[in-house]
Design an enzyme around this catalytic site. Sequence first.
Site, PDB file in Angstrom:
ATOM      1  N   ASP A 154       0.696  -0.662  -0.366  1.00  0.00           N
ATOM      2  CA  ASP A 154      -0.302  -0.343   0.126  1.00  0.00           C
ATOM      3  C   ASP A 154       0.719   1.244  -0.073  1.00  0.00           C
ATOM      4  O   ASP A 154       0.754   2.346   0.163  1.00  0.00           O
ATOM      5  CB  ASP A 154      -1.328   0.067   1.205  1.00  0.00           C
ATOM      6  CG  ASP A 154      -1.644  -1.394   1.476  1.00  0.00           C
ATOM      7  OD1 ASP A 154      -1.494  -1.416   0.115  1.00  0.00           O
ATOM      8  OD2 ASP A 154      -2.044  -1.773   2.413  1.00  0.00           O
ATOM      9  N   LYS A 192       2.101   1.945  -5.223  1.00  0.00           N
ATOM     10  CA  LYS A 192       2.591   1.407  -6.341  1.00  0.00           C
ATOM     11  C   LYS A 192       1.462   1.445  -7.922  1.00  0.00           C
ATOM     12  O   LYS A 192       1.657   2.090  -8.274  1.00  0.00           O
ATOM     13  CB  LYS A 192       3.154  -0.106  -6.321  1.00  0.00           C
ATOM     14  CG  LYS A 192       3.205  -0.165  -5.095  1.00  0.00           C
ATOM     15  CD  LYS A 192       3.783  -2.407  -5.081  1.00  0.00           C
ATOM     16  CE  LYS A 192       3.062  -2.104  -4.210  1.00  0.00           C
ATOM     17  NZ  LYS A 192       2.062  -2.218  -2.658  1.00  0.00           N
TER      18      LYS A 192
END
Length: 455
Positions: free
Chosen positions: A43, A46
């Site tokens: 998280d 990306k």
Amino acid sequence: VCSVKPSIATPSPLSVDGSPNQGINRIESLTQVSGVLGCQWGDEGKGKLVDILAQHFDIVARCQGGANAGHTIYNAEGKKFALHLVPSGILNEETLCVIGNGVVVHLPGLFKEIDGLQSNGVSCKGRILVSDRAHLLFDFHQVVDGLRESELAKSFIGTTKRGIGPCYSNKVIRNGIRVSDLRHMDTFPQKLDLLLSDVASRFRGFEYGPHVLKEEVEKYKRFAERLEPFIADTVLVVNEAISEKKKILVEGGQATMLDIDFGTYPFVTSSSPSAGGICTGLGIAPRVLGDLVGVVKAYTTRVGSGPFPTEILGHGGDLLRFAGQEFGTTTGRPRRCGWLDIAALKYCCQINGFSSLNLTKLDVLSDLPEIQLGVAYKQIDGTQIKSFPADLRDLEQLKVEYEVLPGWKTDISSVRNYSDLPKAARQYVERIEELVGVPVHYIGVGPGRDALIYK
Ligand code: 2SA
Ligand code: GDP
Ligand code: MG
């Protein structure tokens, strides 16, 4: 705490004076085969970077994991999309999205995702390819995931319950069912029966009988028909594209600290989200792999159980969670929050050999009077720990050495040039570069496509 309303524009190809801007230079100089990988416990943001870079790549490919991933991106109108199996290149109409052999594919989930995208005006026809070698993840894998977590009681892993571990277990034990098996409906029922019987004999509460098999087989006959146009030998597709000098961007799911080999085992996922997973999960040679961009949040989050040396417990952690809206994209679970962990980041850079970093969510720290940076791990007796400990007990007992840096107390979400960032924010970025030894080329200051500073 500054607001995180997404802005909507894509990066402008030209700067105000008409010369190509730093962003386009950065993106266009990325190698023919590049990758975006998570540096922490997932998280990091990306999806956002992949969506931005995808505008300059022909193919975006996933190589590992499955629908445990949750990648949040915004289109040019600021509409939010949460992707799980479909690569984050899908919003760029010219991009072909590949789900590689290393991915575990839950077909009902994939179809739901595709339907959701199409009903929001995103055309998926002819733009998504699923590897014939990818393993199928069935509903029963998800049930087993939940049952195993319950069995573990207090030492549960905190999985997403998306069936990831059980599906990879079948792959490795060599009785898994692959996408290509959908083309052989004569033997498919027998293979599925073996898997389901196995589960029924292992878990007392798991109801199984001929009617269940019949229903599941009927469902998969329909799925097989629907999937057929998406199925491809993606090893061939990707390698031919490489020969034709097309640009390929690999999108990592999860992150190195969740890697089955390098992460905080057993509190990890069941795939290889690090550099090595790219070659095995797509069938490309190591020598064609070029730039890898490591995505690292300006602080740290983790969802699920397991060691987290720089975790901030209590009110401080809550403040970061609300400032950064740190809730799971797939499960909605609150994420644990803490300071940036340089020891873990260095370990991650060592494993992946990043050419640059994307520091994300710097805007989230804007209200803090001071920022702590975990710079090293020490044993209880004060001696420095040189490498990232494999042993969970060592990880639980270590002490983190912190540096305290001044905060900037200014909203930075509309800053687009590095030199316009407050001095304290630049100091924070440069201290990270100095400690890690990898340049930060991209800085996230908001969730929207244009909220990115190219350094
Ligand atoms: P699993 O389901 O077997 O892969 O879980 C094993 C561990 O891996 C972690 N994991 C994740 N951590 C962060 N983000 C992930 N994706 C979602 C998101 C998570 C969510 O984008 O927010 O919505 O909860 C992800 N996927 C797996 C997991 O927490 C376990 O620690
Ligand atoms: P991923 O799994 O690494 O793709 O990350 P997620 O999408 O699960 O979580 C990252 C969250 O942060 C998403 O909601 C993004 O929209 C958001 N995000 C990404 N970059 C930034 C940033 O620089 N600033 C802020 N405020 N939010 C960001
Ligand atoms: Mg995520």
